[in-house]
Write a protein that holds these residues in place. Structure first.
Motif: not given
Lengths: 302, 302
Positions: B12-23
């Motif tokens: 989830e590539a946002g302007g303040t942070k990128w949230v990364c996940a493995v599923a």
């Protein structure tokens, strides 16, 4: 080789007339007829007679005035629902045609049919997404997205979106019986007739058409920001007024203010190709209705 | 039996942070990480390290802030385009991830990813069409229509639609640098901060939230009349304010005025099921990003 190539029927089912046509598999019209819209029974019977007199058909499609229930599986699928048109509310359009003609019957809204016609045979050929807006007595939008028409909750009712209405410039309260000054209430042919006291085709004051271009430019930009279509086709009688398309393109270009930075919104020549008149003239709807019949035959369970 | 079941990554590539996940293949999150959004090079490198440290992946998907070029075949496909975010304009997001991780990379906008996440795993399961609107610092909409995300000209930019703005009630000129008082310019968290001089989460005057509900109700109804979605999910930080959803549903119900006569617009209990909060809470976007990776693997040429 079969002796009888497949033929398809189409009905542009409007509130004042039903246009019926027979076409070959390439969509070429072989016969057309016009039936006045009176009672449901007489009008549907007239359409049945047209098709019975002309050719044996493989399937027919109907682009209908609405609202129409398009939800497959709904008990009232194929019915015109709560139309204000006298005698037509809760009319089943599909079943009597299917029973009498014994062919699959495709159905969609009149504007979805016109969108499909322009997408398949006209200004939208080869595009992934296309919006078609009609500006006549009322205002409606049909859209092809990823090659399919939009339905969902019911079907688009874009005439009823609200847009900015500067009452210091235009004191007219709007003509929509539900919403007053929604888009249709401000910019349809009926709204123009009530605001100015004359039919749209008889109006030639430039201020009238500047105001109309203002509202339609808002409609074009709201369509752009919501649907992101690759092209917007504008049909209907009001849109034929000389100079209106140029005015509305210029105003839409100003409203976009270059955002997002895609050529249709940053290059006036590209805007000319983005907002266009129907390639099929007045035949978008009937071409789409015929296509609805072809699609119904290809996907009978849809 | 394979010893290593397929795993998918999402960003989830946002302007303040990128949230990364493995599923896993059912979308269950096995690991997550957060990378601050600094320069493109450092941020992308951080995401690459996260995935390299965790698991071997089959594919990844990215839901990105935008505007993003999603036109396959375009020379700048996979680039963030004219963003005002310093350092990020014209950044290629897809190629460096694909090169470093050697897997297919799916890409869409952040709001399209959230729409896809809710459609696949949340409030939109089983529906044909779903719209997702985020109301946070900005306003955006993603939509699944007939099971596919909407692209077309570029992608929806619904934050920039114009809605009625009664300046006698709200004299604020709007915060959008392009359009002034478009929807985002009137109703985003940034607009609220500039109008009231406080952050949205610190505002509790009922008049503030009545006005916010007014604008968001216009947004909901314009979405309804344009896209005809079967449900509208409203996420984002501003939408979490207690009572806002109830106010905006009530106002949307009034604005609809019963037209068209479909239960969501004529039955307040059905409206409660029509305009809803995300089922996945803050995970709509990452769930959708993972799904983008899965879809990319299934249709590598798209």
């Amino acid at each position: 080789m079969s002796a009888t190539p497949p033929l398809y029927g189409g009905i542009e089912a409007g509130g004042t007339k039903w246009v019926c046509a027979v076409a070959d598999a390439q969509g070429r019209l072989l016969a057309t007829g016009v039936i006045p819209t009176t009672t449901p029974q007489a009008t549907i019977a007239g359409a049945v007679r047209f098709f019975q007199e002309h050719r044996t058909l493989t399937a027919i499609g109907v682009g209908s005035f609405g609202p129409v229930d398009l939800r497959t599986g709904s008990p009232t699928y194929g019915h015109i629902t709560a139309t204000p048109k006298p005698g037509w509310a809760h009319t089943d359009v599909v079943s009597p045609l299917r029973s009498a003609l014994q062919v699959p019957v495709g159905l969609d809204t009149d504007v979805n049919a016109a969108a499909l016609g322009e997408w398949r045979r006209g200004a939208g050929r080869g595009l992934e997404t296309l919006a078609y807006m009609t500006v006549g007595t009322g205002i409606g939008v049909g859209a092809v997205v990823n090659g399919r028409l939009m339905h969902g909750l019911l079907h688009p009712e874009f005439g009823h979106v609200r847009i900015p209405h500067d009452r210091s410039r235009d004191a007219f309260a709007g003509s929509c019986p539900f919403h007053g000054d929604c888009l249709e209430g401000l910019a349809s042919g009926e709204a123009m007739r009530r605001r100015w006291g004359q039919r749209a085709e008889d109006l030639d004051d430039p201020a009238v058409w500047e105001l109309e271009a203002e509202y339609l430019a808002h409609a074009v930009m709201n369509l752009t920001y919501t649907l992101s279509p690759e092209r917007i086709v504008i049909g209907g009688g009001v849109a034929k007024h000389a100079g209106l398309m140029a005015r509305l393109r210029a105003r839409a270009f100003d409203l976009a203010a270059g955002y997002p930075a895609t050529s249709a919104l940053t290059d006036p020549a590209a805007m000319d190709e983005y907002v266009v008149s129907p390639s099929l003239g007045d035949h978008s709807g009937i071409a789409g209705a015929i296509e609805l019949g072809m699609r119904r035959l290809a996907s009978p369970d849809q």
